[in-house]
Design a protein around this motif. Sequence first.
Motif, PDB file in Angstrom:
ATOM      1  N   VAL A 175       0.876  -1.183   0.000  1.00 54.45           N
ATOM      2  CA  VAL A 175       0.000   0.000   0.000  1.00 54.45           C
ATOM      3  C   VAL A 175       0.910   1.227   0.000  1.00 54.45           C
ATOM      4  O   VAL A 175       1.686   1.441   0.929  1.00 54.45           O
ATOM      5  N   SER A 200       3.106  12.683   5.077  1.00 50.38           N
ATOM      6  CA  SER A 200       3.290  14.088   5.494  1.00 50.38           C
ATOM      7  C   SER A 200       4.274  14.226   6.649  1.00 50.38           C
ATOM      8  O   SER A 200       4.992  15.215   6.725  1.00 50.38           O
ATOM      9  N   GLY A 215      -7.337   6.007   3.088  1.00 46.31           N
ATOM     10  CA  GLY A 215      -6.735   5.130   4.093  1.00 46.31           C
ATOM     11  C   GLY A 215      -6.315   3.795   3.497  1.00 46.31           C
ATOM     12  O   GLY A 215      -6.818   3.388   2.446  1.00 46.31           O
ATOM     13  N   GLN A 259      -6.116   3.976  -5.288  1.00 48.63           N
ATOM     14  CA  GLN A 259      -7.189   3.855  -4.307  1.00 48.63           C
ATOM     15  C   GLN A 259      -8.145   5.035  -4.458  1.00 48.63           C
ATOM     16  O   GLN A 259      -7.909   5.937  -5.261  1.00 48.63           O
TER      17      GLN A 259
HETATM   18  P1  UTP Z   1       0.716   5.994   7.314  1.00 46.91           P
HETATM   19  O1  UTP Z   1      -0.268   5.705   8.350  1.00 46.91           O
HETATM   20  O2  UTP Z   1       2.145   6.097   7.757  1.00 46.91           O
HETATM   21  O3  UTP Z   1       0.258   7.297   6.541  1.00 46.91           O
HETATM   22  O4  UTP Z   1       0.595   4.903   6.196  1.00 46.91           O
HETATM   23  P2  UTP Z   1       0.978   8.179   5.452  1.00 46.91           P
HETATM   24  O5  UTP Z   1      -0.123   8.935   4.770  1.00 46.91           O
HETATM   25  O6  UTP Z   1       1.877   7.395   4.548  1.00 46.91           O
HETATM   26  O7  UTP Z   1       1.936   9.141   6.268  1.00 46.91           O
HETATM   27  P3  UTP Z   1       1.577  10.424   7.175  1.00 46.91           P
HETATM   28  O8  UTP Z   1       0.661   9.946   8.252  1.00 46.91           O
HETATM   29  O9  UTP Z   1       0.954  11.443   6.251  1.00 46.91           O
HETATM   30  O10 UTP Z   1       2.924  10.847   7.669  1.00 46.91           O
HETATM   31  C1  UTP Z   1       0.966   3.589   6.398  1.00 46.91           C
HETATM   32  C2  UTP Z   1       0.972   2.880   5.058  1.00 46.91           C
HETATM   33  O11 UTP Z   1      -0.303   2.918   4.480  1.00 46.91           O
HETATM   34  C3  UTP Z   1      -0.245   3.530   3.197  1.00 46.91           C
HETATM   35  C4  UTP Z   1       1.005   4.367   3.212  1.00 46.91           C
HETATM   36  O12 UTP Z   1       1.467   4.626   1.899  1.00 46.91           O
HETATM   37  C5  UTP Z   1       1.936   3.502   4.035  1.00 46.91           C
HETATM   38  O13 UTP Z   1       2.451   2.459   3.247  1.00 46.91           O
HETATM   39  N1  UTP Z   1      -1.462   4.317   2.992  1.00 46.91           N
HETATM   40  C6  UTP Z   1      -1.868   5.188   3.936  1.00 46.91           C
HETATM   41  C7  UTP Z   1      -2.148   4.157   1.820  1.00 46.91           C
HETATM   42  O14 UTP Z   1      -1.761   3.355   0.939  1.00 46.91           O
HETATM   43  N2  UTP Z   1      -3.279   4.896   1.632  1.00 46.91           N
HETATM   44  C8  UTP Z   1      -3.705   5.782   2.557  1.00 46.91           C
HETATM   45  O15 UTP Z   1      -4.757   6.413   2.306  1.00 46.91           O
HETATM   46  C9  UTP Z   1      -3.004   5.924   3.738  1.00 46.91           C
END
Ligand code: UTP
Length: 476
Positions: free
Chosen positions: A106, A112, A215, A188
């Motif tokens: 994913v 961010s 998500g 997604q």
């Molecule tokens: P995180 O919870 O670390 O979120 O994602 P994020 O968006 O990458 O980072 P922040 O919170 O903005 O810093 C955990 C995993 O889930 C994937 C991310 O790419 C990472 O592999 N993910 C997260 C998705 O594929 N889609 C999403 O909508 C959110």
Amino acid sequence: MTDLATIRTRLAAIDQSHLLNFYPTLTAGEQQSLVRQLASLPLEDIPALIDGYVRRKPAFVLPRDVAPAPYYPHDAGTGSKRWDKAKAEAAGEAIIRAGQVAAFVVAGGQGSRLGYEGPKGCYPAGAVTGKPLFQIFAENILGIHDRYGVWAPWYIMTSPLNHEATQSFFESHKYFGLPRDVVQFFPQGVMPSLDIGTGKVLMASKSEVATNPDGHGGCIRALHASGALAAMRSRGIKHLSYFQVDNPTVRVIDPVFIGLHASAGDSSGEMSSKMVPKVSPEEKVGVFCHAGGKTQVLEYSDLPMELQRERQPDGTIKFIAGSIAIHVMGVEFIHRLATDEAFGLPYHRAEKKIPCVDPSTGAAITPGANNGVKLEKFVFDALELCKASIVLETDRVEEFAPIKNATGADSPESSRQLQTLRAARWLESCGVAIPKTAGGEPDCVLEISPRSATSAGELKQVKLPKAIERGAKVAL
Ligand code: UTP
């Protein structure tokens, strides 16, 4: 219907007419794209979401019978759930050789916290080489091909916000040596981002609604909607090895885990998870629990601190099983959920700083504090929908070195240290001398490509130096 009049009526009905405030000032192309974007969003759901997640914060009710989830211990010969690792590995290897496993990352998140421009998978993560995360995963898949003689397909979930950038990164790096058709991308879905005070949908610009990927839990619908699931079913894929884009030490396809998921007597083969023991009660990770006869992950913020601090008679933390977001998911399980009309994972509310424009003036706003609410689904909420879901303990140093933050815990620096620590461990087990600091840490930087080895055992097949020099940077 995507005409302006229909959109105007639908927006008025949900009290979000401000989204067309700048419409008359836009070019024809911008007008079309705004109307198209609005038509693609679940507009009629927005009032209930504002009510449930912005005006009120969703209440969490702790299940009365909440208990720690049982798990298969890392050391198969200990604990209450003894198991046969060699048998699980043989079962997993047979499944891999039969071409029934796909890797699934994913990679749709916005990253961010790291603050890196571009898809996180492009981030230079290799401790010595600075290889991008995507290359490290590609080398895992090349290694699977070397060892088992099959190409495991690799599905990459992007988001509409990073899909093109991700694909062109692979193009410009020639798919890191993978055959082009091994890699499949699909985006997604997104959700509109909401103003934290009023619930009004934010605008990224005068001609674009501010949205966020929905998500990692959005993967279940996206796998189906994109056609990826149908393609997997028709090519005989039975299990998805799910991992996140930010963890360079993940075993992209782990035969032991696949085998246990598929063959353990108490696994329904629907969705299984790996855990690492929490280092302290305060460590901020989700915890595998058991309630109502189901395995589930409770978020750190939902599990009361007095429960997190409880200890076993031997002093170990009672709610010890920290989630590291590594799962195996049955393709038929995903299909069952995604094709069920009534299926829907719950949303979670995240408060974020979301750049936007003032809806009355169009002036750009760069928020200094959280101004928005993102609604996201979490994949681990699907665990409760399994008939029987198992948890396997693993070793943190072996497969969890995430890059989440720019500095401190879970940062590029901590990941480099963990990559080095693991490589040092493997090399020492092969008789290679490792220089140490006074504190006993490796006094060098090490990186082992997953094409060379994904375990200490596999490293034994590789030609190795007798010793690593103090201060050296060595990639194998
Ligand atoms: P995180 O919870 O670390 O979120 O994602 P994020 O968006 O990458 O980072 P922040 O919170 O903005 O810093 C955990 C995993 O889930 C994937 C991310 O790419 C990472 O592999 N993910 C997260 C998705 O594929 N889609 C999403 O909508 C959110």
